[in-house]
Design an enzyme around this catalytic site. Structure first.
Site, short mmCIF file in Angstrom:
data_model
loop_
_atom_site.label_atom_id
_atom_site.label_comp_id
_atom_site.label_asym_id
_atom_site.label_seq_id
_atom_site.Cartn_x
_atom_site.Cartn_y
_atom_site.Cartn_z
CD GLU A 115 -15.52 -11.64 3.87
OE1 GLU A 115 -16.31 -12.42 3.33
OE2 GLU A 115 -15.89 -10.68 4.58
CB CYS A 149 -19.40 -10.53 1.76
SG CYS A 149 -19.29 -9.61 3.28
#
Length: 301
Positions: A115, A149
């Site tokens: 990720e 993120c």
């Protein structure tokens, strides 16, 4: 799934317990042994987590903690032919390095679960509730000092709504408390370290000298603080990389160009999260169908 063997888990500093323990738990639950390398900035919380896992009865051989930096620990771990795969959360650049390393050294069945960074966008049209949009922009761009993120990096606001939205956003920014995260009144904490502080501040300074800085807040001089800032861009294509801090980029668009905005977001290939503020149901469907991102949020942060 079937157990694969030994998994290398490399976790980031911004969720030093949640992502660290989540990666490990998933690999262990699938029947793998784990070599865990926490981010070099946050090894202490990782060591505490491993101690608690062992205290709870996890066999010592099932999990090994290997703190250190990327070149010294991460590199040798990911290039070892004995590993079954890597679980990684961090920058896109490092994920690509790991991908190439695995291709060169690991077995044909080796797995990479990654990720990575995002250039996360939000579209606010002229029907959106300004107060609601501003509240969500503020939380997503500036809280956690933008060190998530999924933080908002790129705001597209319809021309007609731009002035009122920015005026309210600037006012809301003025009310932010920048300070020690131990204090419950704090909204914006320091960034992770001096290197991050320098990179973010240099970026803002560059935007200011280019005449693109719209708003910046004063930040404390003691500690690794940066100024939360709003900068003007023409669109997401101008963003070369993710700036991992409290910097919001703003562009405006004409209503008829909304599909082109979505296409520009898709073209960057960095669609981790996306936000949309509108009160037109058909528009929600139109945009969500066209968009290619991991998670889309409508009328929320």
């Amino acid at each position: 799934g079937m157990p694969c063997g030994i998994f290398v888990c490399i976790s980031p500093w911004n969720f030093p317990l949640a992502i660290f323990s989540g990666q490990i738990a998933a690999a262990l639950a699938a029947g793998n042994a784990v070599l865990a390398k926490p981010a070099e900035q946050t090894p202490v919380i990782a060591a505490r987590a491993v101690a608690l896992m062992r205290q709870a009865g996890l066999p010592r051989a099932a999990l090994q903690l290997l703190p250190g930096d990327g070149p010294t620990v991460g590199g040798p771990l990911t290039s070892d032919p004995r590993i079954a795969g890597v679980c990684f959360t961090g920058s896109t650049e490092v994920a690509q390095i790991i991908h190439r390393t695995l291709a060169r050294n690991a077995g044909p069945d080796a797995v990479l679960i990654a990720e990575t960074g995002g250039l996360n966008a939000m579209i606010v049209d002229s029907t959106a509730l300004t107060e609601q949009a501003v509240r969500d922009i503020l939380i997503s761009s500036f809280q956690s000092a933008g060190q998530r993120c999924s933080a908002l990096r790129m705001l597209y606001v319809q021309e007609e709504a731009r002035e009122r939205l920015l005026e309210m956003l600037y006012g809301a920014m003025e009310a932010l408390t920048i300070g020690d995260p131990w204090d419950t009144a704090t909204d914006v904490s320091p960034v992770i370290d001096a290197a991050a502080q320098q990179e973010i501040s240099a970026y803002t300074a560059g935007m200011e000298s280019a005449g693109k800085l719209l708003k910046a807040l004063p930040a404390p001089s003691q500690g690794t603080y940066v100024s939360p800032a709003v900068v003007q861009v023409d669109g997401i294509a101008e963003m070369e990389r993710e700036i991992f801090g409290p910097i919001l980029h703003v562009a405006s668009f004409k209503a008829r160009d909304i599909d082109a905005v979505v296409d520009a977001i898709n073209a960057r290939g960095y669609g981790l999260t996306f936000g949309l503020h509108t009160r037109i149901d058909d528009r929600v469907q139109q945009i969500v169908d066209r968009l290619r991102v991991g998670n889309a949020y409508v009328n929320r942060n």
